[in-house]
Design a protein around this motif. Structure first.
Motif, PDB file in Angstrom:
ATOM      1  N   ASP A 172     -89.026   4.843 -72.002  1.00 53.95           N
ATOM      2  CA  ASP A 172     -88.460   3.853 -71.073  1.00 53.95           C
ATOM      3  C   ASP A 172     -87.720   4.536 -69.923  1.00 53.95           C
ATOM      4  O   ASP A 172     -87.867   4.175 -68.753  1.00 53.95           O
ATOM      5  CB  ASP A 172     -87.485   2.931 -71.814  1.00 53.95           C
ATOM      6  CG  ASP A 172     -88.210   1.991 -72.757  1.00 53.95           C
ATOM      7  OD1 ASP A 172     -89.464   1.903 -72.647  1.00 53.95           O
ATOM      8  OD2 ASP A 172     -87.542   1.368 -73.596  1.00 53.95           O
ATOM      9  N   VAL A 173     -86.918   5.521 -70.289  1.00 53.98           N
ATOM     10  CA  VAL A 173     -86.120   6.226 -69.266  1.00 53.98           C
ATOM     11  C   VAL A 173     -87.053   6.997 -68.330  1.00 53.98           C
ATOM     12  O   VAL A 173     -86.852   7.025 -67.113  1.00 53.98           O
ATOM     13  CB  VAL A 173     -85.109   7.176 -69.950  1.00 53.98           C
ATOM     14  CG1 VAL A 173     -84.376   8.020 -68.924  1.00 53.98           C
ATOM     15  CG2 VAL A 173     -84.129   6.365 -70.789  1.00 53.98           C
ATOM     16  N   ARG A 174     -88.085   7.565 -68.900  1.00 52.06           N
ATOM     17  CA  ARG A 174     -89.035   8.311 -68.058  1.00 52.06           C
ATOM     18  C   ARG A 174     -89.772   7.356 -67.115  1.00 52.06           C
ATOM     19  O   ARG A 174     -90.028   7.673 -65.950  1.00 52.06           O
ATOM     20  CB  ARG A 174     -90.037   9.076 -68.933  1.00 52.06           C
ATOM     21  CG  ARG A 174     -89.357  10.104 -69.833  1.00 52.06           C
ATOM     22  CD  ARG A 174     -90.335  11.114 -70.384  1.00 52.06           C
ATOM     23  NE  ARG A 174     -91.500  10.558 -71.027  1.00 52.06           N
ATOM     24  CZ  ARG A 174     -91.722  10.559 -72.350  1.00 52.06           C
ATOM     25  NH1 ARG A 174     -90.808  11.074 -73.166  1.00 52.06           N
ATOM     26  NH2 ARG A 174     -92.831  10.067 -72.855  1.00 52.06           N
ATOM     27  N   GLY A 175     -90.106   6.196 -67.640  1.00 53.13           N
ATOM     28  CA  GLY A 175     -90.784   5.194 -66.805  1.00 53.13           C
ATOM     29  C   GLY A 175     -89.902   4.765 -65.645  1.00 53.13           C
ATOM     30  O   GLY A 175     -90.365   4.624 -64.506  1.00 53.13           O
ATOM     31  N   ALA A 176     -88.618   4.608 -65.937  1.00 46.12           N
ATOM     32  CA  ALA A 176     -87.689   4.216 -64.870  1.00 46.12           C
ATOM     33  C   ALA A 176     -87.581   5.328 -63.829  1.00 46.12           C
ATOM     34  O   ALA A 176     -87.494   5.059 -62.621  1.00 46.12           O
ATOM     35  CB  ALA A 176     -86.319   3.912 -65.478  1.00 46.12           C
ATOM     36  N   ALA A 177     -87.612   6.569 -64.296  1.00 41.24           N
ATOM     37  CA  ALA A 177     -87.542   7.704 -63.365  1.00 41.24           C
ATOM     38  C   ALA A 177     -88.780   7.729 -62.477  1.00 41.24           C
ATOM     39  O   ALA A 177     -88.693   8.027 -61.274  1.00 41.24           O
ATOM     40  CB  ALA A 177     -87.414   9.008 -64.141  1.00 41.24           C
ATOM     41  N   ARG A 178     -89.918   7.399 -63.044  1.00 37.99           N
ATOM     42  CA  ARG A 178     -91.157   7.354 -62.242  1.00 37.99           C
ATOM     43  C   ARG A 178     -91.014   6.313 -61.124  1.00 37.99           C
ATOM     44  O   ARG A 178     -91.354   6.580 -59.959  1.00 37.99           O
ATOM     45  CB  ARG A 178     -92.336   7.016 -63.155  1.00 37.99           C
ATOM     46  CG  ARG A 178     -93.635   6.740 -62.413  1.00 37.99           C
ATOM     47  CD  ARG A 178     -94.768   6.366 -63.374  1.00 37.99           C
ATOM     48  NE  ARG A 178     -95.927   5.899 -62.649  1.00 37.99           N
ATOM     49  CZ  ARG A 178     -96.114   4.627 -62.274  1.00 37.99           C
ATOM     50  NH1 ARG A 178     -95.203   3.697 -62.564  1.00 37.99           N
ATOM     51  NH2 ARG A 178     -97.197   4.283 -61.605  1.00 37.99           N
ATOM     52  N   LEU A 179     -90.514   5.153 -61.500  1.00 36.98           N
ATOM     53  CA  LEU A 179     -90.353   4.095 -60.496  1.00 36.98           C
ATOM     54  C   LEU A 179     -89.359   4.518 -59.416  1.00 36.98           C
ATOM     55  O   LEU A 179     -89.551   4.236 -58.229  1.00 36.98           O
ATOM     56  CB  LEU A 179     -89.889   2.803 -61.179  1.00 36.98           C
ATOM     57  CG  LEU A 179     -90.933   2.160 -62.113  1.00 36.98           C
ATOM     58  CD1 LEU A 179     -90.352   0.929 -62.798  1.00 36.98           C
ATOM     59  CD2 LEU A 179     -92.193   1.778 -61.330  1.00 36.98           C
ATOM     60  N   GLU A 180     -88.314   5.209 -59.824  1.00 39.54           N
ATOM     61  CA  GLU A 180     -87.313   5.668 -58.861  1.00 39.54           C
ATOM     62  C   GLU A 180     -87.923   6.705 -57.910  1.00 39.54           C
ATOM     63  O   GLU A 180     -87.654   6.693 -56.700  1.00 39.54           O
ATOM     64  CB  GLU A 180     -86.108   6.258 -59.610  1.00 39.54           C
ATOM     65  CG  GLU A 180     -85.086   6.968 -58.738  1.00 39.54           C
ATOM     66  CD  GLU A 180     -84.505   6.094 -57.627  1.00 39.54           C
ATOM     67  OE1 GLU A 180     -84.607   4.859 -57.717  1.00 39.54           O
ATOM     68  OE2 GLU A 180     -83.976   6.671 -56.645  1.00 39.54           O
ATOM     69  N   ALA A 181     -88.772   7.576 -58.474  1.00 43.66           N
ATOM     70  CA  ALA A 181     -89.438   8.579 -57.620  1.00 43.66           C
ATOM     71  C   ALA A 181     -90.348   7.881 -56.611  1.00 43.66           C
ATOM     72  O   ALA A 181     -90.386   8.249 -55.425  1.00 43.66           O
ATOM     73  CB  ALA A 181     -90.229   9.553 -58.476  1.00 43.66           C
TER      74      ALA A 181
END
Lengths: 613, 149
Positions: free
Chosen positions: A561-570
């Motif tokens: 989940d956290v990685r997915g959020a980081a992808r969206l932020e990138a």
């Protein structure tokens, strides 16, 4: 003076002050024994006569490949305390000069504490070993320390291994005694057969002088005579009592390195058992293939040797974990296999020493650490190593490369030794010197050298240039190959190995210069949710090398989940400065992905990749 | 005790030799310190460990042997020196040692063979023999009388 010393000693004793003690090494009976046998004498004997070579060897990572766990050798942060990965909490502690690790048991709550007795690695990462409690058999602490990033990660996250292995790592007990010892020490005898405890003995911990120069006992003995030494200096010849790889024929010199830097196997079970007890029979200067089998992956099984066929039958995936489908090695550290297939080696005089210097010359202006990074000779950093033989190309480099002479496109290595091997969370140059061909990529899936720089160009673009410049017949391409930029296609559809190489290239400055940087974050964002830990680590590093992302907050081992959020932020950050994409990219001018992006992701090669470095 | 012109000449020769030795080898010491200050690779590189040792030995031996010349001059001046030909021989030996030993170490450090010094080192045992002979002659033949009151 004597009286003073005696009275000081008495005063010390009467005060009952503790005597100062140096660091105490871990118990010697619970780790591999260092015992020079069979004419080996250890590097300490070499220093007196060869202080310069000894000092440069000490500065190299060979010397510290394996070390007894002592202050100065242990590079990991043992003050880190608790370390939680995959739902398990480990602890690391320093107790005086000792290093301890706490491992959660399969059942129960109390940590099992072990003293670290030995380390492996000192360049990219360091691995820690403790006694398994059975003889000299070692077991591995499941976490390794990344030296550049100064952090702990699970061992299997450091390698390119399938997610199933990352989640459920197999036991590494006795791995060091069975495997690592063979190349990370000098003159090893694993002395482990079957499931019994190991009684491992090595002549020297680490890869020392005698690993490359052969046993030194006779050399040391005869050279105690100064008259002999000075006679040899005056004559200027080599000394027949020791091997100097630089004086060997190029193939034998290369085999000295190949004894470790190759994919090899015992010639028979009997050979394996003998080696386990008595050590390798190979000595520097010998013909390597007389005493071991160098594995070669034949594209056509009919061309494979019987032993290679057996390996393929007994260990499915053995070849795929080490070779591309045309037989080129795809993992780092096995460069001898590459050289074997190399025309410059087969028909010329190329050897490892043509480009590498295992001792730093005195006139080398680099800091020892810079030299030790890849052991490249000063004169092999540019094109000199190649044009020394290929003089005609050197004289008119632009006519050959069709790139500016001072550009990365005119660097011989970038086209003929591209980064198509993988090791230690990075791409490594192939040591099979070949020329870029689109056809080869179509047959093997291995990225071609042109597009490893020109990531933003399609395979059709490359085929056109190779036809115009070198007369290569352009192959038939499917629409994606013809239109989609190769870097994008590899990253979205490639297997994990190809994705790792692509993600690394996206952070490589020459590729960023050639392909532009503006589009890269949108695609590197995809690596942040890659199922392979190693790909995420590489992708995150490449992303951080781009403008506006140096401070990007991302943890490759965070939850999905956290990685997915980081992808969206990138992606959000990338879309702040939208740019119209060149043709073929599956995104629009706002940075939104087109349906082709999803379609390409759906074509991803999901076959498990387990690269055995 | 009156000093003969011959003795006066010897005293002067050893004093002159001693002072010049001190000048030369203390200067060498300063130069070696300068090489440290300049981080001169030629001197400090690990491959040149032997050069560092040889030149340090040259500096120290040259200085100490210079001081020894004063001791010999004082021995003559105070009337304890060996008589006649032995005195002359001891004088020659000590002065030869004062040159051969430090010069041998210095030359040995100029050209190295791995961890071995250059062939200049062969001067050192010659100088050592000369030194031992000079010291032995002096020790065995010290005059019991000493200076007149």
């Amino acid at each position: 003076m004597l009286l003073t010393a005696l009275s000081s000693g008495l005063a010390w004793g009467s005060l009952k002050l503790p005597l100062p003690r140096g660091p105490v090494p871990p118990p010697a009976d619970r780790r591999p024994l260092e015992l020079p046998l069979d004419g080996y004498v250890t590097s300490s004997e070499c220093k007196a006569c060869h202080p310069g070579p000894h000092a440069s060897w000490r500065a190299s990572y060979h010397s510290t490949m394996t070390q007894v766990a002592m202050p100065g050798a242990v590079a990991g942060d043992f003050d880190a305390g608790a370390l939680t990965f995959l739902g398990k909490t480990y602890r690391v502690e320093r107790r005086g000069s000792e290093f301890w690790v706490g491992i959660p048991p399969e059942q129960g709550a109390d940590l099992q504490w072990h003293q670290v007795v030995q380390t492996t690695g000192s360049h990219s990462m360091q691995v820690y070993w403790f006694s398994s409690g059975e003889g000299r058999t070692l077991d591995q602490f499941p976490l390794v320390f990344l030296l550049q990033e100064n952090r702990w990660i699970p061992r299997n996250s450091a390698f390119l291994r399938p997610p199933s292995v990352q989640q459920h790592p197999p036991s590494e007990k006795s791995r060091w005694n069975r495997t690592c010892v063979l190349c990370h020490t000098t003159d090893p005898r694993s002395r482990i057969l079957g499931e019994g405890p190991a009684d491992t003995v090595v002549s020297e911990i680490g890869i020392s002088c005698e690993a490359c120069h052969g046993p030194g006992e006779e050399h040391v003995r005869v050279n105690r005579d100064p008259a002999r030494r000075y006679l040899r200096y005056l004559e200027g010849d080599g000394d027949p009592t020791i091997v100097n790889p630089a004086r060997l024929p190029h193939d034998r010199a290369t085999q000295v390195c190949g004894q470790c830097h190759s994919v090899f196997y015992s010639k028979s079970q009997r050979d394996y058992e003998r080696q386990a007890v008595e050590g390798f029979r190979y000595r520097p200067g010998d013909r390597l293939e007389d005493t071991r089998h160098i594995v070669r992956f034949a594209a056509d099984p009919a061309d494979a040797s019987p032993l290679d066929r057996q390996l393929t039958e007994f260990f499915p995936g053995y070849m795929q974990g080490r070779f591309w489908s045309d037989g080129m090695i795809r993992v780092g550290g096995r460069e001898y296999n590459s050289l074997l297939e190399n025309p410059c080696y087969q028909r010329g005089e190329l050897s490892c020493l043509s480009c590498h210097s295992l001792h730093q010359p005195e006139d080398d202006p680099r800091e020892p650490r810079a030299w030790a990074d890849d052991l490249l000779r000063v004169d092999a950093q540019g094109n000199q190593a190649c044009v020394a033989c290929h003089e005609d190309l050197g004289e008119a480099i632009e006519a050959h490369t069709f790139h500016a002479s001072d550009s990365a496109g005119s660097a011989c290595m970038n086209c003929h030794m591209p980064h198509t091997s993988y090791a230690l969370q990075k791409a490594i140059r192939s040591h099979t010197i070949d020329s870029p061909q689109v056809n080869t990529e179509l047959q093997t899936g291995r990225p071609n050298a042109c597009n490893l720089c020109h990531l933003d160009r399609s395979l059709a673009w490359t085929a056109e240039r190779l036809q115009a410049w070198y007369g290569q017949e352009p192959p038939a391409l499917d629409p994606d190959q013809a239109q989609v930029p190769a870097g994008v296609r590899w990253l979205l559809t490639g297997d994990a190995g190809v994705r790792a190489l692509t993600a690394w290239s996206m952070g490589w400055e020459p590729a960023q210069e050639a392909a532009g940087r503006a589009w890269l974050p949108g695609y590197l964002a995809e690596t942040l949710t890659d199922p392979y830990d190693a790909v995420r680590f590489i992708g995150a590093r490449s992303l951080a090398s781009l403008p506006g992302f140096a401070d990007f907050d991302y943890e490759p081992l965070a939850s999905p989940d956290v990685r997915g959020a980081a992808r969206l932020e990138a992606l959000r950050r990338w879309r702040e400065t939208p740019q119209p994409p060149p043709p073929g990219f599956p995104h629009d001018e706002d940075g939104d992905f087109t349906p082709d992006h999803t379609r390409l992701l759906g074509l991803r090669d999901q076959r498990p990749v387990d690269l055995v470095e | 005790m009156s000093e003969s012109p011959e003795d006066a000449g010897l005293v002067h020769a050893h004093l002159r030799f001693g002072w010049w030795s001190l000048f030369v080898f203390l200067t060498l010491g300063v130069l070696l310190e300068a090489l440290h200050a300049l981080k001169a690779s030629y001197y400090l590189h690990p491959a040149h460990e032997t050069r560092r040792l040889m030149w340090t030995l040259s500096h120290t031996h040259g200085t100490l042997l210079g001081l020894m010349q004063f001791a010999f001059a004082a021995t003559i001046r105070w009337g304890y020196a060996p008589p006649g030909g032995r005195r002359a021989l001891a004088s020659h030996c000590l002065r030869a040692a004062g040159i051969l030993i430090p010069a041998g170490f210095f030359l040995a450090g100029l050209v190295l063979h791995g961890g071995d010094p250059g062939v200049g080192i062969l001067l050192v045992p010659l100088g050592a023999l000369s030194l031992m002979l000079g010291v032995l002659l002096t020790a065995l033949n010290l005059q019991p009388s000493g200076p007149d009151p």
